[in-house]
Scaffold this motif. Structure first.
Motif, PDB file in Angstrom:
ATOM      1  N   VAL A  11       0.831  -1.200   0.000  1.00 11.79           N
ATOM      2  CA  VAL A  11       0.000   0.000   0.000  1.00 11.79           C
ATOM      3  C   VAL A  11       0.863   1.246   0.000  1.00 11.79           C
ATOM      4  O   VAL A  11       0.624   2.189  -0.756  1.00 11.79           O
ATOM      5  CB  VAL A  11      -0.975  -0.004   1.206  1.00 11.79           C
ATOM      6  N   HIS A  15       1.145   4.004  -3.152  1.00 11.84           N
ATOM      7  CA  HIS A  15       0.853   5.427  -3.052  1.00 11.84           C
ATOM      8  C   HIS A  15       2.018   6.284  -3.544  1.00 11.84           C
ATOM      9  O   HIS A  15       1.839   7.444  -3.863  1.00 11.84           O
ATOM     10  CB  HIS A  15       0.461   5.799  -1.623  1.00 11.84           C
ATOM     11  N   GLN A  62     -10.205  -7.868  -0.455  1.00 17.00           N
ATOM     12  CA  GLN A  62      -8.793  -8.040  -0.097  1.00 17.00           C
ATOM     13  C   GLN A  62      -8.181  -9.195  -0.870  1.00 17.00           C
ATOM     14  O   GLN A  62      -7.028  -9.120  -1.299  1.00 17.00           O
ATOM     15  CB  GLN A  62      -8.635  -8.262   1.411  1.00 17.00           C
ATOM     16  N   PHE A  65      -7.413  -7.855  -4.251  1.00 13.24           N
ATOM     17  CA  PHE A  65      -6.241  -6.987  -4.162  1.00 13.24           C
ATOM     18  C   PHE A  65      -4.969  -7.838  -4.084  1.00 13.24           C
ATOM     19  O   PHE A  65      -4.005  -7.584  -4.814  1.00 13.24           O
ATOM     20  CB  PHE A  65      -6.346  -6.070  -2.938  1.00 13.24           C
ATOM     21  N   LYS A  88      -5.069   0.224  -7.487  1.00 16.41           N
ATOM     22  CA  LYS A  88      -5.632   1.496  -7.016  1.00 16.41           C
ATOM     23  C   LYS A  88      -7.159   1.441  -7.074  1.00 16.41           C
ATOM     24  O   LYS A  88      -7.833   1.908  -6.151  1.00 16.41           O
ATOM     25  CB  LYS A  88      -5.101   2.644  -7.868  1.00 16.41           C
ATOM     26  N   ASP A  91      -8.327  -0.659  -4.218  1.00 19.37           N
ATOM     27  CA  ASP A  91      -8.106   0.099  -2.982  1.00 19.37           C
ATOM     28  C   ASP A  91      -9.179   1.176  -2.813  1.00 19.37           C
ATOM     29  O   ASP A  91      -9.728   1.345  -1.722  1.00 19.37           O
ATOM     30  CB  ASP A  91      -6.709   0.721  -2.990  1.00 19.37           C
ATOM     31  N   GLN A  94     -12.306  -0.493  -1.735  1.00 13.69           N
ATOM     32  CA  GLN A  94     -12.216  -0.897  -0.329  1.00 13.69           C
ATOM     33  C   GLN A  94     -12.488   0.304   0.579  1.00 13.69           C
ATOM     34  O   GLN A  94     -13.200   0.182   1.568  1.00 13.69           O
ATOM     35  CB  GLN A  94     -10.834  -1.469  -0.028  1.00 13.69           C
ATOM     36  N   ARG A  95     -11.926   1.436   0.232  1.00 17.00           N
ATOM     37  CA  ARG A  95     -12.146   2.640   1.026  1.00 17.00           C
ATOM     38  C   ARG A  95     -13.625   3.058   0.987  1.00 17.00           C
ATOM     39  O   ARG A  95     -14.209   3.408   2.000  1.00 17.00           O
ATOM     40  CB  ARG A  95     -11.259   3.773   0.546  1.00 17.00           C
TER      41      ARG A  95
END
Length: 100
Positions: A11, A15, A62, A65, A88, A91, A94-95
């Motif tokens: 992660v 980023h 997950q 991912f 991304k 992710d 997921q957020r």
């Protein structure tokens, strides 16, 4: 949900990658490839990820991912780009699903 050290490292690295994915057009403007190239993945993958996010199935997201992360180098070798945009995308889903 507990994450392994490897996932946290992935992660953090993910980023940082957007800056490495930038390029100049020669005139000083910076351009960045954006968006998942869905044509390079199984046809149902986007719908599957979207459905998992809608269901807030954090465990399954997950798994997706982790699978995309595990096949990152193979994807790079096979089709010429890595799975960064896909990772991304997952992710972000997921957020949105409040997985973390």
């Amino acid at each position: 949900m507990l994450f392994s050290i490897g996932v946290w490292i992935a992660v953090v690295v993910l980023h940082a990658i957007p800056f490495a994915a930038c390029s100049s057009d020669g005139g000083g403007a910076v351009q960045r490839k954006v968006g998942v190239q869905w044509a390079d993945y199984p046809p149902s993958l986007q719908a599957k990820i979207d459905a998992l996010a809608l269901a807030k199935d954090c465990d399954a997201l997950q798994v997706e991912f982790n699978q995309a992360d595990a096949t990152n180098l193979a994807t790079q070798s096979r089709i010429g780009h890595n799975n960064f945009e896909l990772l991304k995308y997952i992710d972000d889903k997921q957020r949105a699903a409040n997985c973390f």
